[in-house]
Design a protein around this motif. Structure first.
Motif, short mmCIF file in Angstrom:
data_model
loop_
_atom_site.label_atom_id
_atom_site.label_comp_id
_atom_site.label_asym_id
_atom_site.label_seq_id
_atom_site.Cartn_x
_atom_site.Cartn_y
_atom_site.Cartn_z
N HIS A 113 -0.34 -5.30 1.72
CA HIS A 113 -0.68 -6.54 2.70
C HIS A 113 -1.56 -5.87 3.53
CE1 HIS A 113 1.33 -3.77 5.71
NE2 HIS A 113 2.39 -3.94 5.20
N MET A 114 -2.63 -6.57 4.26
CA MET A 114 -3.47 -5.99 5.18
C MET A 114 -2.86 -5.26 5.95
SD MET A 114 -5.56 -8.11 8.07
CE MET A 114 -5.07 -7.29 9.69
N ALA A 115 -3.62 -3.93 6.18
CA ALA A 115 -3.25 -2.98 7.24
C ALA A 115 -3.61 -3.62 8.49
CB ALA A 115 -4.21 -1.48 6.87
N PHE A 116 -2.31 -3.98 9.28
CA PHE A 116 -2.33 -4.28 10.48
C PHE A 116 -2.73 -3.50 11.77
CE2 PHE A 116 0.95 -6.85 8.01
CZ PHE A 116 0.28 -7.98 7.76
N GLN A 117 -3.50 -4.02 12.33
CA GLN A 117 -4.13 -3.00 13.33
C GLN A 117 -2.87 -2.74 14.40
OE1 GLN A 117 -5.73 -6.06 12.95
NE2 GLN A 117 -7.54 -5.36 11.84
N PRO A 118 -2.83 -1.26 14.79
CA PRO A 118 -1.76 -0.54 15.66
C PRO A 118 -1.45 -1.46 16.92
CG PRO A 118 -3.62 1.00 15.38
CD PRO A 118 -3.83 -0.32 14.47
N GLU A 119 -2.45 -2.04 17.31
CA GLU A 119 -2.45 -2.76 18.84
C GLU A 119 -1.44 -3.99 18.61
OE1 GLU A 119 -6.26 -3.16 20.21
OE2 GLU A 119 -5.74 -4.57 21.93
N LEU A 120 -1.30 -4.63 17.46
CA LEU A 120 -0.67 -5.86 17.31
C LEU A 120 0.93 -5.79 17.27
CD1 LEU A 120 -2.54 -7.15 14.10
CD2 LEU A 120 -2.92 -7.70 16.51
N LEU A 121 1.52 -4.35 17.61
CA LEU A 121 2.87 -4.27 17.71
C LEU A 121 3.04 -3.04 18.95
CD1 LEU A 121 4.53 -4.15 14.39
CD2 LEU A 121 4.97 -5.86 16.20
N PRO A 122 3.86 -3.11 19.87
CA PRO A 122 4.17 -2.17 20.80
C PRO A 122 4.82 -0.87 20.03
CG PRO A 122 5.90 -3.67 20.91
CD PRO A 122 4.81 -4.37 19.83
N ALA A 124 0.29 6.19 18.88
CA ALA A 124 -0.54 6.44 19.59
C ALA A 124 -1.75 5.39 19.78
CB ALA A 124 -1.22 7.63 18.99
N ASN A 125 -1.78 4.32 18.82
CA ASN A 125 -2.69 3.32 19.22
C ASN A 125 -2.04 2.02 19.44
OD1 ASN A 125 -5.54 4.76 18.63
ND2 ASN A 125 -4.26 5.55 17.01
N SER A 126 -0.89 1.88 19.95
CA SER A 126 0.01 0.74 19.59
C SER A 126 -0.32 -0.20 21.02
CB SER A 126 1.61 1.01 19.72
OG SER A 126 1.65 1.71 20.82
N GLY A 127 0.20 -1.40 20.88
CA GLY A 127 0.10 -2.38 21.83
C GLY A 127 1.07 -2.26 23.07
N SER A 128 0.74 -3.40 23.77
CA SER A 128 1.77 -3.56 25.01
C SER A 128 3.11 -3.53 24.71
CB SER A 128 1.04 -4.50 26.08
OG SER A 128 2.35 -4.73 27.03
N GLU A 129 3.98 -3.02 25.42
CA GLU A 129 5.47 -3.30 25.15
C GLU A 129 5.86 -4.62 25.99
OE1 GLU A 129 7.74 -1.67 23.73
OE2 GLU A 129 6.77 0.13 23.06
N ARG A 130 5.10 -5.28 26.64
CA ARG A 130 4.92 -6.74 26.97
C ARG A 130 5.58 -7.55 25.85
NH1 ARG A 130 1.12 -10.85 28.90
NH2 ARG A 130 -0.67 -9.62 27.94
N TRP A 131 5.15 -7.20 24.63
CA TRP A 131 5.59 -8.05 23.65
C TRP A 131 6.60 -7.59 22.59
CZ3 TRP A 131 3.44 -12.21 24.70
CH2 TRP A 131 2.21 -12.35 25.41
N ALA A 132 7.38 -6.55 23.30
CA ALA A 132 8.55 -6.11 22.43
C ALA A 132 9.33 -7.15 22.05
CB ALA A 132 9.23 -5.01 23.13
N GLN A 133 10.05 -7.49 20.92
CA GLN A 133 10.80 -8.20 20.52
C GLN A 133 12.24 -7.81 20.48
OE1 GLN A 133 9.57 -9.95 16.73
NE2 GLN A 133 7.41 -9.46 17.19
N GLY A 137 16.39 -8.59 19.78
CA GLY A 137 17.08 -9.25 18.44
C GLY A 137 16.93 -8.12 17.21
N ALA A 138 18.18 -8.56 16.51
CA ALA A 138 18.17 -7.71 15.28
C ALA A 138 17.07 -7.85 14.30
CB ALA A 138 19.53 -8.21 14.18
N GLY A 139 16.67 -6.83 13.43
CA GLY A 139 16.03 -7.07 12.17
C GLY A 139 14.71 -6.26 12.80
N LEU A 140 13.86 -6.12 11.71
CA LEU A 140 12.63 -5.47 12.05
C LEU A 140 11.65 -6.40 12.77
CD1 LEU A 140 11.79 -3.58 8.77
CD2 LEU A 140 12.67 -2.67 10.75
N PRO A 141 10.85 -5.95 14.06
CA PRO A 141 10.17 -6.66 14.48
C PRO A 141 8.86 -7.25 13.56
CG PRO A 141 9.62 -4.49 15.29
CD PRO A 141 10.85 -4.48 14.36
N ARG A 142 8.38 -8.36 13.93
CA ARG A 142 7.23 -9.02 13.10
C ARG A 142 6.10 -9.57 13.91
NH1 ARG A 142 9.11 -11.13 8.08
NH2 ARG A 142 11.32 -10.65 7.54
N ILE A 143 4.87 -9.15 13.78
CA ILE A 143 3.88 -9.73 14.60
C ILE A 143 3.76 -11.08 14.47
CG2 ILE A 143 1.40 -9.74 14.18
CD1 ILE A 143 1.38 -6.84 12.61
N THR A 144 4.32 -11.53 13.61
CA THR A 144 4.09 -13.33 13.56
C THR A 144 5.24 -14.03 14.42
OG1 THR A 144 5.47 -13.39 11.54
CG2 THR A 144 3.44 -13.39 10.90
#
Lengths: 138, 146
Positions: free
Chosen positions: B41-50, B85-94, B96-103
């Motif tokens: 898949h596209m290599a998602f930018q680190p900033e897109l997830l906390p 090291a290059n992650s985004g803000s924890e403001r967007w932490a999700q 719930g169960a399951g892996l977090p999803r950018i979408t």
């Protein structure tokens, strides 16, 4: 003179050797051949036809992908596309993508993931070699 | 001198745009991350997830959403470290169960609220996570073309 004889001899040996001698995929094939013979000392060698049958075989473990062909298309020399993500996949056939099957770690990574994902189990060394032989014939 | 001021003004103009809401994110600069994450898949930018989300995603690559994305431990660790090291803000932490999803992040859903389900299911797109299907420069971190 000696040099020329040696060269001729080397060419003669190469001609009599297995079909793929002298290609960048040799290391990977040699690895799988040794593994296949460990499992079955009488193993006679890889067959592209068996590799093709594996490539086209259909399975039921993966609801998104029944076969290698789901992502790689029926033509291994064509561009493929990941069935779930839409990511383009470079051709698997060596003629269309000469870098295929030249790095054992890379090849093993893919077989490890994809055999489990599509067939539901690890592939044997014989199956992997057959698959590579098929892709080299394409 | 004048040229210098002009450059400073231009830089000043560019800065607020870059800072605004995820439209321009730093591209993936780590070669291993680009190669391994970008093969399926596209290599998602680190900033897109906390950071907490990247740690969860990278904890078990054999169970990567519904796929096996296993990697040798040293490579997985190197990629995780880069992402964290290059992650985004924890403001967007999700939660719930399951892996977090950018979408499923709030900002993603807000940005795409006008996009119909049919558009996402278009054969050319397939899935919400196929960023470059619509954002042609997504790989380079440009999402301003909406």
């Amino acid at each position: 003179m000696i040099r020329r004889t040696a060269l001729a001899l080397a060419l003669a040996i190469a001609a009599g050797a297995p079909a793929f001698a002298g290609s960048p995929q040799d290391g990977v094939l040699a690895h799988y051949l040794a593994e296949a013979r460990k499992a079955d000392p009488a193993f006679a060698g890889f067959q592209p036809a068996r590799g093709e049958a594996l490539f086209r075989s259909r399975h039921t473990v993966n609801p998104d992908a029944a076969s290698c062909t789901t992502c790689h298309t029926d033509n291994p020399a064509a561009m493929g596309r990941h069935a779930k993500t839409g990511r383009p996949i470079d051709p698997v056939a060596v003629s269309a993508n000469p870098k295929r099957f030249t790095d054992l770690a890379e090849v093993e990574k893919r077989f490890t993931r994809d055999c489990k994902s599509i067939i539901g189990r690890d592939c044997t060394a014989a199956e992997k070699g057959d698959y590579v032989a098929f892709m080299m014939s394409k | 001198m004048r040229r210098l001021i002009a450059a400073a003004v231009l830089a000043g103009l560019a800065a607020p745009a870059a800072a605004s809401e995820m439209e321009r994110v730093a591209p993936v600069r780590d070669a291993l991350t680009k190669k391994e994450c970008g093969s399926c898949h596209m290599a998602f930018q680190p900033e897109l997830l906390p950071a907490s989300a990247w740690k969860a995603v990278m904890a078990d690559l054999a169970k990567h959403y519904s796929d096996d994305a296993s990697l040798p431990a040293d490579k997985a660790a190197a990629i995780r470290d880069y992402l964290v090291a290059n992650s985004g803000s924890e403001r967007w932490a999700q939660a719930g169960a399951g892996l977090p999803r950018i979408t499923e992040a709030g900002w993603f859903q807000r940005k795409h609220r006008k996009i119909s389900e049919r558009a996402f299911k278009d054969p050319k797109v397939l899935t919400r996570s196929n960023c470059p299907a619509c954002h042609v420069d997504a790989e380079r971190g440009y999402y301003e073309d909406d």
